[in-house]
Design an enzyme around this catalytic site. Structure first.
Site, PDB file in Angstrom:
ATOM      1  N   CYS A  15      43.802  27.089  82.285  1.00 22.26           N
ATOM      2  CA  CYS A  15      44.044  28.517  82.491  1.00 22.26           C
ATOM      3  C   CYS A  15      42.705  29.264  82.540  1.00 22.26           C
ATOM      4  O   CYS A  15      41.679  28.723  82.130  1.00 22.26           O
ATOM      5  CB  CYS A  15      44.925  29.075  81.373  1.00 22.26           C
ATOM      6  SG  CYS A  15      44.097  29.180  79.770  1.00 22.26           S
ATOM      7  N   CYS A  18      40.806  29.274  79.246  1.00 23.48           N
ATOM      8  CA  CYS A  18      40.222  27.970  78.913  1.00 23.48           C
ATOM      9  C   CYS A  18      38.979  27.707  79.755  1.00 23.48           C
ATOM     10  O   CYS A  18      37.977  27.187  79.255  1.00 23.48           O
ATOM     11  CB  CYS A  18      41.258  26.870  79.110  1.00 23.48           C
ATOM     12  SG  CYS A  18      42.720  27.088  78.070  1.00 23.48           S
TER      13      CYS A  18
END
Length: 86
Positions: A15, A18
């Site tokens: 994501c 991240c």
């Protein structure tokens, strides 16, 4: 052979949060000039063994951040503290 001082694991499925965490860790390592192996952990089952909320960051086997994007400065502070205690 280069001696790796610390293995840094970034836990996340890919994501944006991240990915930003990964970039911040890379920058912190570069700015500190330390030897580190940076590993992205994207397997959901493996992530679940380490953290409850992503993104997560571990130095060797120690979870240092979970569920937030740490800033470059926060990562540097934690890394310096961690390495001093090694």
């Amino acid at each position: 052979m280069v001696r790796v001082m610390v293995v840094i694991r970034i836990f996340g499925t890919g994501c944006p949060k991240c990915n930003q965490t990964y970039e911040n860790v890379k920058k912190a390592v570069e700015e500190l000039g330390i030897d580190a192996e940076i590993v992205k952990v994207t397997d959901v089952n493996e992530i679940a063994e380490w953290v409850f909320v992503t993104p997560g960051v571990a130095f060797d086997d120690v979870i240092v951040f979970e569920g937030k994007i740490p800033s470059v400065e926060e990562i540097k502070e934690e890394l310096k503290s961690y390495l001093e205690g090694k």
